[in-house]
Design an enzyme around this catalytic site. Structure first.
Site, mmCIF file in Angstrom:
data_model
loop_
_atom_site.group_PDB
_atom_site.id
_atom_site.type_symbol
_atom_site.label_atom_id
_atom_site.label_comp_id
_atom_site.label_asym_id
_atom_site.label_seq_id
_atom_site.Cartn_x
_atom_site.Cartn_y
_atom_site.Cartn_z
ATOM 1 N N LYS A 144 -2.196 63.934 -10.282
ATOM 2 C CA LYS A 144 -0.959 63.578 -10.990
ATOM 3 C C LYS A 144 -0.074 62.764 -10.074
ATOM 4 O O LYS A 144 0.101 63.104 -8.896
ATOM 5 C CB LYS A 144 -0.230 64.886 -11.374
ATOM 6 C CG LYS A 144 1.026 64.685 -12.186
ATOM 7 C CD LYS A 144 0.722 64.587 -13.663
ATOM 8 C CE LYS A 144 1.909 64.112 -14.487
ATOM 9 N NZ LYS A 144 2.077 62.636 -14.459
ATOM 10 N N LYS A 176 3.390 68.319 -3.241
ATOM 11 C CA LYS A 176 4.525 68.567 -4.142
ATOM 12 C C LYS A 176 4.097 69.458 -5.304
ATOM 13 O O LYS A 176 4.767 70.428 -5.642
ATOM 14 C CB LYS A 176 5.034 67.218 -4.667
ATOM 15 C CG LYS A 176 6.352 67.272 -5.389
ATOM 16 C CD LYS A 176 6.703 65.929 -6.034
ATOM 17 C CE LYS A 176 6.807 64.808 -5.022
ATOM 18 N NZ LYS A 176 7.250 63.522 -5.641
ATOM 19 N N LYS A 182 -1.620 58.662 -6.978
ATOM 20 C CA LYS A 182 -0.571 57.633 -7.024
ATOM 21 C C LYS A 182 -1.215 56.282 -7.272
ATOM 22 O O LYS A 182 -2.387 56.074 -6.958
ATOM 23 C CB LYS A 182 0.178 57.567 -5.690
ATOM 24 C CG LYS A 182 1.581 57.014 -5.812
ATOM 25 C CD LYS A 182 2.530 58.095 -6.299
ATOM 26 C CE LYS A 182 3.969 57.665 -6.318
ATOM 27 N NZ LYS A 182 4.853 58.837 -6.467
ATOM 28 N N THR A 184 14.110 64.401 -12.266
ATOM 29 C CA THR A 184 14.020 64.392 -10.802
ATOM 30 C C THR A 184 15.360 64.815 -10.217
ATOM 31 O O THR A 184 15.434 65.691 -9.338
ATOM 32 C CB THR A 184 13.624 62.985 -10.305
ATOM 33 O OG1 THR A 184 12.397 62.619 -10.940
ATOM 34 C CG2 THR A 184 13.462 62.943 -8.796
ATOM 35 N N ASN A 217 17.308 55.268 -11.353
ATOM 36 C CA ASN A 217 17.335 56.400 -12.276
ATOM 37 C C ASN A 217 17.777 57.710 -11.592
ATOM 38 O O ASN A 217 18.738 58.354 -12.017
ATOM 39 C CB ASN A 217 15.915 56.509 -12.871
ATOM 40 C CG ASN A 217 15.768 57.662 -13.824
ATOM 41 O OD1 ASN A 217 16.757 58.164 -14.336
ATOM 42 N ND2 ASN A 217 14.548 58.084 -14.060
HETATM 43 N N1 GLU Z 1 6.857 59.430 -9.470
HETATM 44 C C1 GLU Z 1 7.373 60.756 -9.522
HETATM 45 C C2 GLU Z 1 7.177 61.450 -8.181
HETATM 46 O O1 GLU Z 1 7.002 60.811 -7.172
HETATM 47 C C3 GLU Z 1 6.855 61.544 -10.710
HETATM 48 C C4 GLU Z 1 5.382 61.745 -10.766
HETATM 49 C C5 GLU Z 1 4.907 62.370 -12.065
HETATM 50 O O2 GLU Z 1 5.727 62.690 -12.900
HETATM 51 O O3 GLU Z 1 3.691 62.501 -12.205
HETATM 52 O O4 GLU Z 1 7.262 62.631 -8.086
#
Ligand code: GLU
Length: 420
Positions: A67, A91, A103, A187, A217
Protein backbone atom coordinates in the site's frame (compact mmCIF):
# COMPACT_ATOMS: atom_id res chain seq x y z
CA UNK A 1 22.96 14.47 0.40
CA UNK A 2 23.06 11.03 1.94
CA UNK A 3 21.68 8.10 0.00
CA UNK A 4 18.03 8.06 1.10
CA UNK A 5 17.52 4.34 1.52
CA UNK A 6 20.76 4.02 3.47
CA UNK A 7 19.54 6.76 5.81
CA UNK A 8 16.25 4.94 6.31
CA UNK A 9 17.99 1.59 6.90
CA UNK A 10 20.11 3.21 9.58
CA UNK A 11 16.88 3.93 11.49
CA UNK A 12 16.11 0.22 11.26
CA UNK A 13 19.57 -0.71 12.56
CA UNK A 14 19.21 1.61 15.54
CA UNK A 15 15.80 0.10 16.40
CA UNK A 16 17.14 -3.45 16.03
CA UNK A 17 19.40 -2.86 19.02
CA UNK A 18 16.33 -2.57 21.24
CA UNK A 19 14.53 -5.74 20.12
CA UNK A 20 15.58 -9.35 19.79
CA UNK A 21 14.44 -9.85 16.20
CA UNK A 22 16.30 -12.50 14.25
CA UNK A 23 19.08 -11.19 11.98
CA UNK A 24 17.33 -12.91 9.03
CA UNK A 25 14.30 -10.66 9.59
CA UNK A 26 16.52 -7.61 9.34
CA UNK A 27 18.21 -9.01 6.25
CA UNK A 28 14.83 -9.52 4.58
CA UNK A 29 13.76 -5.98 5.39
CA UNK A 30 16.88 -4.46 3.84
CA UNK A 31 15.75 -5.10 0.24
CA UNK A 32 12.58 -4.37 -1.74
CA UNK A 33 10.56 -7.34 -2.94
CA UNK A 34 9.76 -5.97 -6.39
CA UNK A 35 10.69 -2.83 -8.32
CA UNK A 36 9.64 -1.87 -11.85
CA UNK A 37 10.98 1.04 -13.85
CA UNK A 38 9.44 1.99 -17.16
CA UNK A 39 8.96 4.88 -19.55
CA UNK A 40 5.47 6.15 -20.27
CA UNK A 41 5.03 7.58 -23.76
CA UNK A 42 2.07 9.89 -24.21
CA UNK A 43 0.65 12.14 -26.92
CA UNK A 44 0.86 15.82 -26.00
CA UNK A 45 -1.89 18.27 -26.99
CA UNK A 46 0.25 19.67 -29.81
CA UNK A 47 0.49 16.24 -31.44
CA UNK A 48 4.08 15.49 -30.39
CA UNK A 49 5.03 12.54 -28.19
CA UNK A 50 6.88 12.79 -24.89
CA UNK A 51 8.13 10.13 -22.52
CA UNK A 52 8.35 10.15 -18.74
CA UNK A 53 10.18 7.74 -16.47
CA UNK A 54 7.95 6.00 -13.91
CA UNK A 55 8.43 3.56 -11.05
CA UNK A 56 6.50 1.33 -8.70
CA UNK A 57 8.02 -0.50 -5.76
CA UNK A 58 6.38 -3.21 -3.68
CA UNK A 59 8.76 -3.19 -0.75
CA UNK A 60 7.34 -5.86 1.52
CA UNK A 61 4.04 -7.77 1.56
CA UNK A 62 4.55 -9.99 4.58
CA UNK A 63 1.62 -8.38 6.44
CA UNK A 64 -0.71 -7.96 3.46
CA UNK A 65 -1.03 -6.33 0.02
CA UNK A 66 1.42 -3.49 -0.51
CA UNK A 67 0.00 0.00 0.00
CA UNK A 68 1.27 3.46 -0.81
CA UNK A 69 0.85 6.55 -2.91
CA UNK A 70 2.00 7.65 -6.35
CA UNK A 71 3.77 11.00 -6.55
CA UNK A 72 4.29 13.24 -9.55
CA UNK A 73 7.43 15.29 -9.10
CA UNK A 74 10.25 16.56 -11.33
CA UNK A 75 12.85 15.42 -8.76
CA UNK A 76 11.38 11.94 -8.20
CA UNK A 77 13.97 9.14 -8.29
CA UNK A 78 14.16 5.38 -7.85
CA UNK A 79 16.02 5.78 -4.53
CA UNK A 80 13.23 8.03 -3.27
CA UNK A 81 10.46 5.64 -4.38
CA UNK A 82 12.11 2.63 -2.72
CA UNK A 83 12.73 4.60 0.49
CA UNK A 84 9.14 5.84 0.60
CA UNK A 85 7.95 2.24 0.06
CA UNK A 86 10.18 1.13 2.95
CA UNK A 87 8.61 3.80 5.17
CA UNK A 88 5.10 2.68 4.12
CA UNK A 89 5.98 -0.86 5.25
CA UNK A 90 6.78 0.39 8.73
CA UNK A 91 3.95 2.93 8.81
CA UNK A 92 1.31 0.29 8.10
CA UNK A 93 2.82 -1.93 10.79
CA UNK A 94 2.89 0.90 13.39
CA UNK A 95 -0.87 1.44 13.11
CA UNK A 96 -1.65 -2.26 12.66
CA UNK A 97 -3.10 -2.16 9.14
CA UNK A 98 -3.11 -5.50 7.28
CA UNK A 99 -0.83 -4.09 4.60
CA UNK A 100 2.75 -4.08 3.47
CA UNK A 101 4.42 -1.04 1.92
CA UNK A 102 4.69 0.24 -1.62
CA UNK A 103 5.17 3.49 -3.52
CA UNK A 104 5.22 4.82 -7.05
CA UNK A 105 6.21 7.95 -8.92
CA UNK A 106 6.39 9.66 -12.27
CA UNK A 107 9.22 12.09 -12.90
CA UNK A 108 7.14 15.02 -14.12
CA UNK A 109 6.14 18.52 -13.15
CA UNK A 110 2.35 18.15 -13.39
CA UNK A 111 1.93 21.95 -13.50
CA UNK A 112 3.46 21.90 -16.98
CA UNK A 113 0.80 19.55 -18.38
CA UNK A 114 -2.74 20.32 -19.52
CA UNK A 115 -5.58 18.46 -17.83
CA UNK A 116 -5.96 16.06 -20.77
CA UNK A 117 -2.21 15.40 -20.92
CA UNK A 118 -2.30 14.67 -17.18
CA UNK A 119 -5.18 12.26 -17.71
CA UNK A 120 -3.35 10.43 -20.52
CA UNK A 121 -0.22 10.17 -18.38
CA UNK A 122 -2.17 8.81 -15.40
CA UNK A 123 -3.93 6.23 -17.57
CA UNK A 124 -0.59 5.26 -19.14
CA UNK A 125 0.79 4.62 -15.64
CA UNK A 126 -2.01 2.14 -14.91
CA UNK A 127 -1.48 0.42 -18.27
CA UNK A 128 2.23 0.01 -17.59
CA UNK A 129 1.81 -1.24 -14.01
CA UNK A 130 -1.49 -3.15 -14.41
CA UNK A 131 0.12 -6.52 -13.60
CA UNK A 132 1.82 -5.17 -10.51
CA UNK A 133 -1.19 -3.49 -8.86
CA UNK A 134 -4.55 -4.94 -7.79
CA UNK A 135 -6.98 -4.89 -4.84
CA UNK A 136 -5.27 -7.93 -3.26
CA UNK A 137 -1.76 -7.17 -4.42
CA UNK A 138 -0.78 -3.50 -4.43
CA UNK A 139 -3.10 -0.57 -3.79
CA UNK A 140 -1.92 2.91 -4.81
CA UNK A 141 -3.22 6.23 -3.41
CA UNK A 142 -2.48 9.95 -3.70
CA UNK A 143 0.85 11.45 -2.66
CA UNK A 144 2.72 14.67 -3.49
CA UNK A 145 1.03 16.48 -6.45
CA UNK A 146 -1.53 13.73 -7.08
CA UNK A 147 -5.15 13.94 -5.96
CA UNK A 148 -8.63 12.38 -6.01
CA UNK A 149 -9.22 13.34 -9.65
CA UNK A 150 -6.09 11.44 -10.73
CA UNK A 151 -7.05 8.44 -8.57
CA UNK A 152 -10.47 8.46 -10.27
CA UNK A 153 -8.89 8.25 -13.73
CA UNK A 154 -6.60 5.47 -12.56
CA UNK A 155 -9.43 3.43 -11.01
CA UNK A 156 -11.39 3.90 -14.24
CA UNK A 157 -8.48 2.72 -16.37
CA UNK A 158 -7.88 -0.36 -14.23
CA UNK A 159 -11.60 -1.22 -14.25
CA UNK A 160 -11.72 -0.88 -18.01
CA UNK A 161 -8.71 -3.22 -18.38
CA UNK A 162 -10.38 -5.80 -16.10
CA UNK A 163 -13.80 -5.35 -17.68
CA UNK A 164 -15.67 -4.71 -14.41
CA UNK A 165 -15.60 -2.05 -11.66
CA UNK A 166 -12.60 -2.48 -9.35
CA UNK A 167 -12.84 0.38 -6.85
CA UNK A 168 -10.63 -1.47 -4.34
CA UNK A 169 -7.54 -1.16 -6.57
CA UNK A 170 -6.88 2.39 -5.49
CA UNK A 171 -7.77 4.69 -2.59
CA UNK A 172 -8.20 8.42 -2.28
CA UNK A 173 -10.79 8.32 -5.07
CA UNK A 174 -13.57 10.87 -5.59
CA UNK A 175 -16.58 10.10 -3.37
CA UNK A 176 -18.66 9.51 -6.52
CA UNK A 177 -16.39 6.59 -7.46
CA UNK A 178 -16.28 4.90 -4.06
CA UNK A 179 -13.95 7.23 -2.20
CA UNK A 180 -14.29 7.50 1.57
CA UNK A 181 -15.62 10.50 3.42
CA UNK A 182 -12.85 11.97 5.56
CA UNK A 183 -9.97 10.77 3.33
CA UNK A 184 -9.13 14.27 2.11
CA UNK A 185 -7.96 15.61 5.49
CA UNK A 186 -7.14 12.25 7.11
CA UNK A 187 -3.35 12.73 7.20
CA UNK A 188 -3.71 15.97 9.12
CA UNK A 189 -6.50 14.65 11.33
CA UNK A 190 -4.44 11.62 12.31
CA UNK A 191 -1.52 13.90 13.20
CA UNK A 192 -3.84 16.13 15.18
CA UNK A 193 -5.19 13.15 17.17
CA UNK A 194 -1.61 12.09 17.96
CA UNK A 195 -0.79 15.59 19.19
CA UNK A 196 -3.94 15.81 21.34
CA UNK A 197 -3.27 12.42 22.86
CA UNK A 198 0.32 13.32 23.78
CA UNK A 199 -0.35 16.95 24.76
CA UNK A 200 0.53 16.34 28.39
CA UNK A 201 3.58 14.18 27.71
CA UNK A 202 4.89 16.70 25.16
CA UNK A 203 4.18 19.57 27.58
CA UNK A 204 2.14 21.48 25.03
CA UNK A 205 -0.05 23.22 27.57
CA UNK A 206 1.72 26.57 27.89
CA UNK A 207 2.15 29.02 25.06
CA UNK A 208 1.15 27.43 21.74
CA UNK A 209 2.84 28.83 18.65
CA UNK A 210 2.97 26.65 15.55
CA UNK A 211 4.91 26.90 12.30
CA UNK A 212 3.80 24.95 9.22
CA UNK A 213 6.25 24.21 6.43
CA UNK A 214 4.39 23.23 3.24
CA UNK A 215 0.86 24.34 2.52
CA UNK A 216 -0.58 21.57 0.36
CA UNK A 217 -3.43 19.34 1.43
CA UNK A 218 -1.89 18.18 4.73
CA UNK A 219 -0.35 21.54 5.68
CA UNK A 220 -3.56 23.47 5.14
CA UNK A 221 -5.71 20.94 6.99
CA UNK A 222 -3.45 20.73 10.06
CA UNK A 223 -3.28 24.54 10.08
CA UNK A 224 -7.06 24.70 10.22
CA UNK A 225 -7.29 22.09 13.00
CA UNK A 226 -4.59 23.74 15.14
CA UNK A 227 -6.12 27.20 14.59
CA UNK A 228 -9.54 25.92 15.74
CA UNK A 229 -7.85 24.34 18.76
CA UNK A 230 -6.48 27.71 19.86
CA UNK A 231 -2.96 27.50 18.45
CA UNK A 232 -1.34 30.62 17.06
CA UNK A 233 -0.07 29.83 13.56
CA UNK A 234 2.89 32.23 13.41
CA UNK A 235 4.46 30.90 10.21
CA UNK A 236 3.32 29.24 6.97
CA UNK A 237 5.37 28.44 3.88
CA UNK A 238 5.13 26.85 0.46
CA UNK A 239 7.83 26.09 -2.12
CA UNK A 240 7.86 29.76 -3.25
CA UNK A 241 8.18 31.57 0.09
CA UNK A 242 6.97 32.00 3.64
CA UNK A 243 4.90 34.19 5.95
CA UNK A 244 5.61 35.28 9.51
CA UNK A 245 3.01 36.87 11.76
CA UNK A 246 3.66 36.88 15.54
CA UNK A 247 -0.01 37.53 16.33
CA UNK A 248 -1.11 34.48 14.28
CA UNK A 249 -2.35 33.73 10.75
CA UNK A 250 -5.77 32.44 9.70
CA UNK A 251 -4.89 29.35 7.60
CA UNK A 252 -8.15 29.51 5.61
CA UNK A 253 -7.53 33.13 4.62
CA UNK A 254 -3.96 32.26 3.53
CA UNK A 255 -5.27 29.25 1.62
CA UNK A 256 -7.75 31.41 -0.31
CA UNK A 257 -4.85 33.52 -1.61
CA UNK A 258 -2.80 30.39 -2.35
CA UNK A 259 -5.67 29.02 -4.45
CA UNK A 260 -5.95 32.29 -6.36
CA UNK A 261 -2.29 33.13 -7.04
CA UNK A 262 -0.49 29.86 -6.28
CA UNK A 263 1.73 31.45 -3.62
CA UNK A 264 1.23 31.95 0.12
CA UNK A 265 3.68 34.89 0.00
CA UNK A 266 1.06 36.94 -1.90
CA UNK A 267 -1.00 37.01 1.29
CA UNK A 268 1.85 38.99 2.86
CA UNK A 269 1.70 41.80 0.32
CA UNK A 270 -1.95 42.39 1.27
CA UNK A 271 -1.40 42.49 5.06
CA UNK A 272 0.89 44.98 6.77
CA UNK A 273 1.28 42.92 9.99
CA UNK A 274 2.58 39.93 8.00
CA UNK A 275 6.21 39.67 6.99
CA UNK A 276 7.32 37.75 3.91
CA UNK A 277 10.40 35.68 4.74
CA UNK A 278 12.30 32.81 3.14
CA UNK A 279 12.06 29.12 4.01
CA UNK A 280 15.32 29.11 6.01
CA UNK A 281 13.99 31.87 8.29
CA UNK A 282 10.67 30.08 8.67
CA UNK A 283 12.37 26.93 9.94
CA UNK A 284 14.35 29.01 12.43
CA UNK A 285 11.28 30.68 14.01
CA UNK A 286 10.94 30.19 17.75
CA UNK A 287 7.81 28.06 18.35
CA UNK A 288 6.41 25.25 20.46
CA UNK A 289 5.44 23.17 17.42
CA UNK A 290 7.01 22.84 13.98
CA UNK A 291 5.05 20.85 11.39
CA UNK A 292 7.02 19.90 8.26
CA UNK A 293 4.29 19.06 5.75
CA UNK A 294 6.23 19.20 2.47
CA UNK A 295 8.98 16.94 1.18
CA UNK A 296 11.89 14.87 2.48
CA UNK A 297 15.23 16.11 3.77
CA UNK A 298 14.06 19.61 4.70
CA UNK A 299 15.86 19.61 8.03
CA UNK A 300 19.45 18.56 7.48
CA UNK A 301 22.96 19.02 8.81
CA UNK A 302 23.15 22.46 7.19
CA UNK A 303 20.14 23.97 9.00
CA UNK A 304 19.40 21.78 12.00
CA UNK A 305 21.24 24.10 14.38
CA UNK A 306 18.82 26.90 13.55
CA UNK A 307 15.74 24.91 14.63
CA UNK A 308 14.05 26.62 17.56
CA UNK A 309 11.01 24.42 18.15
CA UNK A 310 9.97 22.38 21.19
CA UNK A 311 8.26 19.58 19.27
CA UNK A 312 8.35 18.55 15.60
CA UNK A 313 5.34 16.73 14.14
CA UNK A 314 6.38 15.06 10.87
CA UNK A 315 3.36 15.23 8.57
CA UNK A 316 5.65 14.86 5.56
CA UNK A 317 7.50 11.62 4.92
CA UNK A 318 11.16 11.80 5.92
CA UNK A 319 11.50 15.59 6.41
CA UNK A 320 14.51 15.13 8.74
CA UNK A 321 17.74 13.46 7.62
CA UNK A 322 19.20 10.86 9.97
CA UNK A 323 22.16 13.10 10.85
CA UNK A 324 19.86 16.00 11.70
CA UNK A 325 17.69 13.62 13.71
CA UNK A 326 20.62 12.84 15.99
CA UNK A 327 21.29 16.53 16.56
CA UNK A 328 17.63 17.17 17.45
CA UNK A 329 17.67 14.23 19.87
CA UNK A 330 20.78 15.49 21.58
CA UNK A 331 19.15 18.92 22.00
CA UNK A 332 16.04 17.38 23.55
CA UNK A 333 13.73 18.46 20.71
CA UNK A 334 11.01 15.82 20.54
CA UNK A 335 10.26 14.48 17.06
CA UNK A 336 6.90 12.75 16.56
CA UNK A 337 7.98 10.53 13.66
CA UNK A 338 6.33 10.38 10.23
CA UNK A 339 5.45 6.69 10.41
CA UNK A 340 3.15 7.53 13.33
CA UNK A 341 2.33 11.22 12.80
CA UNK A 342 1.14 10.94 9.19
CA UNK A 343 -0.35 7.43 9.35
CA UNK A 344 -3.92 8.81 9.44
CA UNK A 345 -3.89 9.08 5.65
CA UNK A 346 -3.19 5.44 4.97
CA UNK A 347 -5.49 4.40 7.81
CA UNK A 348 -8.46 6.09 6.14
CA UNK A 349 -7.25 4.61 2.83
CA UNK A 350 -7.63 1.24 4.52
CA UNK A 351 -11.16 2.22 5.59
CA UNK A 352 -11.91 3.17 1.98
CA UNK A 353 -10.67 -0.22 0.75
CA UNK A 354 -12.78 -2.02 3.40
CA UNK A 355 -15.87 -0.02 2.35
CA UNK A 356 -15.20 -0.83 -1.34
CA UNK A 357 -14.94 -4.54 -0.56
CA UNK A 358 -18.09 -4.52 1.54
CA UNK A 359 -20.01 -2.23 -0.80
CA UNK A 360 -21.21 -0.50 2.36
CA UNK A 361 -20.29 3.11 3.04
CA UNK A 362 -19.72 4.91 6.33
CA UNK A 363 -20.61 8.43 7.43
CA UNK A 364 -17.86 11.01 8.03
CA UNK A 365 -18.48 10.62 11.78
CA UNK A 366 -18.02 6.85 11.59
CA UNK A 367 -14.71 7.35 9.77
CA UNK A 368 -13.44 9.74 12.45
CA UNK A 369 -14.70 7.54 15.26
CA UNK A 370 -12.69 4.65 13.86
CA UNK A 371 -9.56 6.69 13.13
CA UNK A 372 -9.33 8.38 16.53
CA UNK A 373 -8.87 5.30 18.76
CA UNK A 374 -6.26 3.82 16.42
CA UNK A 375 -4.16 6.98 16.46
CA UNK A 376 -4.57 7.40 20.22
CA UNK A 377 -3.70 3.81 21.05
CA UNK A 378 -0.63 3.66 18.82
CA UNK A 379 0.60 7.07 20.03
CA UNK A 380 0.50 5.86 23.61
CA UNK A 381 2.14 2.60 22.67
CA UNK A 382 5.01 4.37 20.91
CA UNK A 383 5.31 6.91 23.73
CA UNK A 384 5.45 4.14 26.36
CA UNK A 385 8.14 2.21 24.46
CA UNK A 386 10.15 5.42 24.12
CA UNK A 387 9.73 6.20 27.79
CA UNK A 388 10.47 2.72 29.12
CA UNK A 389 13.55 2.19 26.96
CA UNK A 390 14.65 5.83 27.14
CA UNK A 391 14.85 6.13 23.35
CA UNK A 392 13.52 8.70 20.84
CA UNK A 393 9.96 8.26 19.60
CA UNK A 394 11.22 7.43 16.09
CA UNK A 395 13.28 4.53 17.38
CA UNK A 396 10.32 3.43 19.51
CA UNK A 397 7.99 3.49 16.49
CA UNK A 398 10.48 1.34 14.55
CA UNK A 399 10.82 -1.06 17.49
CA UNK A 400 7.05 -1.52 17.58
CA UNK A 401 6.78 -1.94 13.78
CA UNK A 402 9.74 -4.28 13.69
CA UNK A 403 8.15 -6.54 16.29
CA UNK A 404 4.91 -6.70 14.23
CA UNK A 405 6.83 -7.42 11.02
CA UNK A 406 9.05 -9.97 12.70
CA UNK A 407 6.17 -12.00 14.11
CA UNK A 408 4.45 -11.99 10.69
CA UNK A 409 7.65 -13.08 8.92
CA UNK A 410 8.11 -15.90 11.42
CA UNK A 411 4.45 -16.96 11.19
CA UNK A 412 4.85 -17.50 7.44
CA UNK A 413 7.15 -20.42 8.34
CA UNK A 414 10.79 -21.22 7.85
CA UNK A 415 10.18 -22.93 4.47
CA UNK A 416 8.26 -19.98 2.98
CA UNK A 417 9.20 -18.85 -0.53
CA UNK A 418 6.62 -16.08 -0.24
CA UNK A 419 8.53 -14.55 2.60
CA UNK A 420 12.00 -15.49 1.40
N1 GLU B 1 0.76 8.94 0.38
C1 GLU B 1 0.26 8.75 1.70
C2 GLU B 1 1.38 8.35 2.64
O1 GLU B 1 2.54 8.58 2.36
C3 GLU B 1 -0.95 7.83 1.75
C4 GLU B 1 -0.73 6.44 1.27
C5 GLU B 1 -2.00 5.63 1.16
O2 GLU B 1 -3.05 6.13 1.50
O3 GLU B 1 -1.90 4.49 0.70
O4 GLU B 1 1.15 7.87 3.70
Amino acid sequence: MEDMLQGALSQLDVAAKYTDVHPEVLEKLRYPKEVLTTRLMIRMDNGSRRSFVAWRCRYDDTRGPTKGGIRYHPDASLDEVVTLAFWMTFKCAVVGLPYGGGKGAIKVDPRELSKSELERLSRAYVHAFAKMIGPDKDIPAPDVYTNAMIMGWMADEYSSLMGYPCPGVITGKPIALGGSLGREDATARGGFYVLKQLEKQLQLNGERRAVIQGFGNAGHAIGRMLHEDGWKIIGISDSCGALHCPSGLDPDAVHKVKLKTGKVADYGSEHSDVQVIDNAKLLALECELLVPAALENQIHQGNVDSINAGVILELANGPITSEADQVLNSKGIVVVPDILANAGGVTVSYFEWVQNRQGYYWTADEVQQRLKPIMEKESMRVWNIAHSKNIPMRTAAYVHALQCLSSAIEAHGTQSYFCA
